[in-house]
Write a protein that holds these residues in place. Sequence first.
Motif, mmCIF file in Angstrom:
data_model
loop_
_atom_site.group_PDB
_atom_site.id
_atom_site.type_symbol
_atom_site.label_atom_id
_atom_site.label_comp_id
_atom_site.label_asym_id
_atom_site.label_seq_id
_atom_site.Cartn_x
_atom_site.Cartn_y
_atom_site.Cartn_z
ATOM 1 N N ALA A 29 -7.131 9.631 8.263
ATOM 2 C CA ALA A 29 -7.128 10.174 6.902
ATOM 3 C C ALA A 29 -7.986 9.262 6.032
ATOM 4 C CB ALA A 29 -5.707 10.255 6.351
ATOM 5 N N ASP A 30 -8.718 9.837 5.114
ATOM 6 C CA ASP A 30 -9.638 9.051 4.280
ATOM 7 C C ASP A 30 -8.970 8.563 2.997
ATOM 8 O OD1 ASP A 30 -12.572 10.983 5.212
ATOM 9 O OD2 ASP A 30 -11.718 9.181 6.088
ATOM 10 N N PHE A 31 -7.962 7.702 3.148
ATOM 11 C CA PHE A 31 -7.365 7.057 1.988
ATOM 12 C C PHE A 31 -8.372 6.073 1.388
ATOM 13 C CE2 PHE A 31 -3.484 7.779 4.712
ATOM 14 C CZ PHE A 31 -3.005 8.831 3.960
ATOM 15 N N ARG A 32 -8.320 5.907 0.067
ATOM 16 C CA ARG A 32 -9.313 5.052 -0.593
ATOM 17 C C ARG A 32 -9.296 3.613 -0.084
ATOM 18 N NH1 ARG A 32 -9.368 5.890 -6.995
ATOM 19 N NH2 ARG A 32 -7.487 7.110 -6.674
ATOM 20 N N VAL A 33 -8.113 3.091 0.210
ATOM 21 C CA VAL A 33 -8.049 1.703 0.688
ATOM 22 C C VAL A 33 -8.670 1.558 2.076
ATOM 23 C CG1 VAL A 33 -6.067 1.007 -0.710
ATOM 24 C CG2 VAL A 33 -5.690 2.078 1.529
ATOM 25 N N LEU A 34 -8.956 2.681 2.722
ATOM 26 C CA LEU A 34 -9.595 2.639 4.039
ATOM 27 C C LEU A 34 -11.095 2.887 3.990
ATOM 28 C CD1 LEU A 34 -7.003 4.674 6.170
ATOM 29 C CD2 LEU A 34 -7.091 2.200 5.789
ATOM 30 N N VAL A 35 -11.568 3.579 2.952
ATOM 31 C CA VAL A 35 -12.975 4.002 2.947
ATOM 32 C C VAL A 35 -13.828 3.376 1.851
ATOM 33 C CG1 VAL A 35 -12.400 6.199 4.043
ATOM 34 C CG2 VAL A 35 -12.504 6.064 1.550
ATOM 35 N N LYS A 36 -13.226 2.707 0.883
ATOM 36 C CA LYS A 36 -13.990 2.154 -0.235
ATOM 37 C C LYS A 36 -14.451 0.718 0.021
ATOM 38 C CE LYS A 36 -14.070 5.590 -3.154
ATOM 39 N NZ LYS A 36 -15.337 6.178 -3.641
ATOM 40 N N HIS A 37 -14.611 0.379 1.283
ATOM 41 C CA HIS A 37 -15.153 -0.929 1.667
ATOM 42 C C HIS A 37 -15.676 -0.795 3.095
ATOM 43 C CE1 HIS A 37 -11.647 -1.755 4.245
ATOM 44 N NE2 HIS A 37 -10.976 -1.113 3.297
ATOM 45 N N SER A 38 -16.316 -1.842 3.606
ATOM 46 C CA SER A 38 -16.944 -1.745 4.927
ATOM 47 C C SER A 38 -16.205 -2.520 6.009
ATOM 48 C CB SER A 38 -18.386 -2.275 4.833
ATOM 49 O OG SER A 38 -18.377 -3.664 4.516
ATOM 50 N N LYS A 39 -15.037 -3.038 5.701
ATOM 51 C CA LYS A 39 -14.306 -3.887 6.646
ATOM 52 C C LYS A 39 -13.309 -3.074 7.476
ATOM 53 C CE LYS A 39 -16.454 -7.378 4.884
ATOM 54 N NZ LYS A 39 -17.552 -8.011 5.642
ATOM 55 N N PRO A 40 -12.902 -3.597 8.632
ATOM 56 C CA PRO A 40 -11.867 -2.919 9.417
ATOM 57 C C PRO A 40 -10.586 -2.775 8.593
ATOM 58 C CG PRO A 40 -12.935 -4.627 10.720
ATOM 59 C CD PRO A 40 -13.406 -4.807 9.315
ATOM 60 N N SER A 41 -9.868 -1.687 8.798
ATOM 61 C CA SER A 41 -8.671 -1.482 7.984
ATOM 62 C C SER A 41 -7.746 -0.464 8.626
ATOM 63 C CB SER A 41 -9.051 -1.009 6.581
ATOM 64 O OG SER A 41 -9.810 0.180 6.638
ATOM 65 N N THR A 42 -6.481 -0.563 8.249
ATOM 66 C CA THR A 42 -5.490 0.425 8.651
ATOM 67 C C THR A 42 -4.418 0.509 7.574
ATOM 68 O OG1 THR A 42 -3.974 1.127 10.412
ATOM 69 C CG2 THR A 42 -4.056 -1.211 9.937
ATOM 70 N N LEU A 43 -3.842 1.688 7.425
ATOM 71 C CA LEU A 43 -2.726 1.886 6.502
ATOM 72 C C LEU A 43 -1.502 2.223 7.347
ATOM 73 C CD1 LEU A 43 -2.669 3.759 3.130
ATOM 74 C CD2 LEU A 43 -0.942 4.305 4.878
ATOM 75 N N ILE A 44 -0.452 1.430 7.163
ATOM 76 C CA ILE A 44 0.768 1.592 7.949
ATOM 77 C C ILE A 44 1.836 2.289 7.117
ATOM 78 C CG2 ILE A 44 2.581 0.408 9.254
ATOM 79 C CD1 ILE A 44 0.634 -1.985 9.491
ATOM 80 N N GLU A 45 2.385 3.358 7.658
ATOM 81 C CA GLU A 45 3.577 3.982 7.087
ATOM 82 C C GLU A 45 4.749 3.491 7.938
ATOM 83 O OE1 GLU A 45 3.794 5.637 4.401
ATOM 84 O OE2 GLU A 45 1.909 6.720 4.026
ATOM 85 N N LEU A 46 5.599 2.644 7.362
ATOM 86 C CA LEU A 46 6.641 1.962 8.123
ATOM 87 C C LEU A 46 7.691 2.906 8.700
ATOM 88 C CD1 LEU A 46 7.263 -0.948 5.599
ATOM 89 C CD2 LEU A 46 5.948 -1.079 7.737
ATOM 90 N N GLY A 47 7.899 4.021 8.038
ATOM 91 C CA GLY A 47 8.926 4.970 8.435
ATOM 92 C C GLY A 47 9.157 5.928 7.287
ATOM 93 N N PHE A 48 10.141 6.813 7.427
ATOM 94 C CA PHE A 48 10.354 7.864 6.436
ATOM 95 C C PHE A 48 11.602 7.602 5.606
ATOM 96 C CE2 PHE A 48 7.315 9.782 9.151
ATOM 97 C CZ PHE A 48 6.653 10.725 8.371
ATOM 98 N N MET A 49 11.387 7.465 4.298
ATOM 99 C CA MET A 49 12.497 7.299 3.370
ATOM 100 C C MET A 49 13.269 8.600 3.182
ATOM 101 S SD MET A 49 10.821 4.800 0.517
ATOM 102 C CE MET A 49 12.343 4.760 -0.428
ATOM 103 N N SER A 50 12.714 9.702 3.654
ATOM 104 C CA SER A 50 13.374 11.001 3.580
ATOM 105 C C SER A 50 14.316 11.225 4.756
ATOM 106 C CB SER A 50 12.319 12.109 3.544
ATOM 107 O OG SER A 50 11.352 11.911 4.565
ATOM 108 N N ASN A 51 14.260 10.347 5.751
ATOM 109 C CA ASN A 51 15.153 10.415 6.895
ATOM 110 C C ASN A 51 16.339 9.484 6.628
ATOM 111 O OD1 ASN A 51 16.241 9.275 9.513
ATOM 112 N ND2 ASN A 51 14.935 10.879 10.333
#
Length: 243
Positions: free
Chosen positions: A193-215
Amino acid sequence: MAAKRILSGLVFLLAGAFLAGCSAPSAQAPVVTGRDSRLERIQNRTPDYTYQEPRTSRYGGDSIKGKTFIIDAGHGGKDPGALGKALSRLDEKQINLDTAKKVAYYLKQKGARVVMSRDDDTFIELNSRAALAERHNADALISIHADWCGTPSVSGASFFIARSAVGQSKRLASALEDEFRDRGLPVRGVRRADFRVLVKHSKPSTLIELGFMSNPAEAKKLSSSSYRTKLAKAIAAGIERAY
């Protein structure tokens, strides 16, 4: 009676043709993979999982010593993220920050240089978070979040990379997923997914979703400091595993 039977048969045949047309796949229909129609899975993994002891020998090395990591605690300040409500004692911004601080601690213990996007309840624009990766010539940016879904049964951690990501970003996300699996933590896999924190720079990156607060069960765990420590150790070990 005969006419009535003939008419009934025609109605049945027409109805069958109509239903067959609705159920038949269209040549122009988009092909969607993964559980979420908005996202694309990198690869299909075997759903069955057999628990293994955590890989401690790898974490005992110095592969991240001297490397720079941006640890981004998602949301903050006026932006609470997902609200805890009745399922969790904490809002998402609090879960993210506490986990991020723990990750930073474990990375520093291994000699890494850590820059946090925020270390208190502060609101920071997404572009400013992403800009830290370039400013500090980071080896990677890791953004930490907790998820929410309208279906309460959905659970598990997800690891997002940009749609065009290759190389180290992909290795990082896969290493994190593998580390979570090795430690018996629930996962949903690596996604794009093209989240801004992943695409607005040129460095390696990942966004972690730790789990679901709806569960309900997962929300209860995310509100536990000891469980967030477990997650933070897995993230730090996964980062080291990728380098």
